[in-house]
Design an enzyme around this catalytic site. Structure first.
Site, short mmCIF file in Angstrom:
data_model
loop_
_atom_site.label_atom_id
_atom_site.label_comp_id
_atom_site.label_asym_id
_atom_site.label_seq_id
_atom_site.Cartn_x
_atom_site.Cartn_y
_atom_site.Cartn_z
N GLU A 45 37.39 32.49 36.66
CA GLU A 45 38.11 33.14 37.90
C GLU A 45 38.14 31.92 38.90
OE1 GLU A 45 35.36 36.11 39.46
OE2 GLU A 45 36.79 36.70 40.90
N LYS A 116 43.49 40.62 40.51
CA LYS A 116 42.06 41.44 40.41
C LYS A 116 42.21 42.61 41.07
CE LYS A 116 37.16 40.49 40.74
NZ LYS A 116 36.28 39.44 41.14
N CYS A 149 36.63 39.05 36.19
CA CYS A 149 35.29 39.34 36.55
C CYS A 149 35.08 40.74 36.68
CB CYS A 149 35.00 38.53 37.57
SG CYS A 149 33.16 38.21 37.61
N VAL A 176 27.80 36.63 38.81
CA VAL A 176 26.53 36.43 39.40
C VAL A 176 25.37 37.30 39.05
CG1 VAL A 176 27.15 35.18 41.56
CG2 VAL A 176 27.26 37.56 41.69
C1 ACM Z 1 32.70 38.88 40.47
O1 ACM Z 1 33.63 39.55 40.28
N1 ACM Z 1 33.13 37.61 40.73
C2 ACM Z 1 31.34 39.11 40.43
#
Ligand code: ACM
Length: 456
Positions: A45, A116, A149, A176
């Site tokens: 990402e 996203k 992510c 994370v």
């Molecule tokens: C994330 O969505 N970068 C944890």
């Protein structure tokens, strides 16, 4: 597009330089040198920009518009050079808005974009939530879907992409939290698909990223697991066709066994997306059909007709709207001939945008129509639609709960509303049964679908 049976897929993890697109291009370029003959590589990402922005302004400063992007130009150039496809996260700017996006790049250029949908934590301060929906993309490696992510937390996304036919889901990440890498096998297993999660490493300000990129197969087995902090590219060979098989045991299929009479998953998508995905599905079914010759299709299709003949609705029907089959459709000629003395058969004739209905009065009364090479009836025009008690409908693809994909003319969609009293029954080859067909809310589902058995 022919799908390759052995595909070398890779996951790349690295530690981007915050805010420095050129430095990140250089880093990625060096990592590419460590890989040979990859067919498709997944990058993390926000690989162009890094992640942990202090302010919207900082995020803005390392964003690029899709049409004017050093990062995308670099990926396209490398795609040509290496004959490799890429899925990579990018900090995308559109006018004043930023999106946390991923691009699909082939040696021919930019193939697609996903933005996203589920923004994580402070991303909500910088980025707009994605508005691309859940597109699927045709590649030489099968149908590919993209998630980014934190999207991983939402099981509906994996399911919808898998129902749309995605065989591989590429998942650029900057994780994370420590949870995702162990959740991915569950999603891969329950949807019977491949998942490639490319997660970055390193620390930016107060955030440390967890690396450990994974590639998982449809059995939920890890094929690759990256280090928790090294920059590296890992590759493995996969056969994406394995994701076409949703069967778990002789009597269980992960998709067919879903009780869609009690629960289902709703997908909202715009007309353009639907059109695109119908086209992809049509191509897929046509490709499956090409594996059979006309005789085989006839033998397989006769099983569906035998089942139809055995139904109460057929036995009781006096007036049947049915089609005169083409060589690649479930064959109807024999059934019509067999019962033509006992029942009234009504056939369609294409007139402009509509189907005109006419009575079947014998083979000799059929003539070659203008559309699709179909034999059409020349008997008297039939307008007593409400007297039709059974309608037998052809199609390219069907779901078990009656959604249908036609050849694209919309003729049956316009006709079905008039057949108020008919049991609307689709007849299908087994390979025409799919988990999902894109459908408009005004589409009328069929009352039932009869599929030939798979045993031929
Ligand atoms: C994330 O969505 N970068 C944890």
């Amino acid at each position: 597009m022919e799908v390759k049976s052995t595909v070398k897929i890779g996951i790349l993890q690295f530690d981007p330089v915050p805010g420095d697109i050129k430095a990140n291009i250089k880093k990625i370029d060096r990592l590419f040198e460590t890989v040979q003959d990859a067919d498709i590589l997944v990058l993390p990402e926000l690989a162009s920009s890094g992640y942990n922005f202090k302010s919207k302004e900082e995020a803005f400063n390392s964003s690029e518009s899709i049409s004017d992007s050093l990062f995308i130009d670099f990926l396209i150039q490398k795609a040509k050079e290496l004959n490799t496809w890429f899925v990579s996260g990018i900090n995308e700017r559109e006018n004043n808005k930023l999106y946390n996006s991923a691009v699909l790049i082939s040696p021919d250029g930019l193939e697609g974009i996903y933005r996203k949908m589920h923004l994580f934590n402070r991303e909500k301060l910088f980025f707009e939530p994605g508005n691309t929906g859940l597109p699927i993309f045709e590649t030489p490696f099968g149908l590919v879907g993209i998630l980014i992510c934190f999207d991983w937390m939402f099981p509906e996304l994996w399911r919808v992409l898998a129902l749309k036919g995605a065989q591989i889901i590429c998942h650029p990440s900057n994780l994370v939290l420590p949870f995702c890498q162990s959740a991915i096998p569950g999603y891969a297993l329950t949807n019977r698909i491949f998942i490639a999660t490319a997660n970055r490493v390193g620390t930016e300000r107060d955030l440390t990223f967890t690396g450990q990129s994974v590639l998982v197969n449809p059995n939920g087995e890890y094929l690759l697991r990256g280090d928790h902090r090294n920059e590296e590219v890992l590759t493995a060979d996969i056969n994406p066709e394995l994701a076409e098989n949703k069967q778990m045991t002789l009597l269980n299929d992960a998709f067919d066994d879903r009780r869609t009479d009690f629960y289902s998953i709703e997908v909202n998508e715009d007309h353009e997306t639907m059109k695109r995905e119908k086209k992809i599905l049509r191509k897929k079914i046509q490709k499956r059909k090409k594996q059979y010759n006309e005789d085989q299709l006839k033998t397989i299709g006769q099983d569906a007709m035998a089942q139809l003949e055995d139904t109460k609705e057929f036995k009781e029907a006096k007036t049947i709207f049915i089609y005169w089959s083409l060589p690649d459709e479930v064959p109807t000629h024999e059934l019509i001939e067999k019962y033509r003395k006992e029942k009234r058969f009504i056939l369609p004739r294409v007139v402009g945008d509509f189907l005109e209905l006419r009575e079947f009065t014998g083979i000799e009364s059929l003539e070659q129509g203008n559309s699709f090479g179909i034999q059409e009836p020349t008997g008297p025009v039939f307008s007593d639609f409400t007297s039709i008690d059974l309608a037998v409908i052809p199609g390219l693809a069907f779901t078990r709960n009656g959604h249908r994909l036609g050849r694209g003319g919309g003729y049956y969609d316009r006709t079905l509303p008039f057949l108020e009293n008919a049991t609307k029954t689709g007849v299908a080859f087994p390979f025409q049964m799919v988990a999902r067909v894109p459908f408009d809310t005004h589409d009328i589902p069929l009352d039932k679908v009869i599929a030939a058995h798979k045993t031929h």
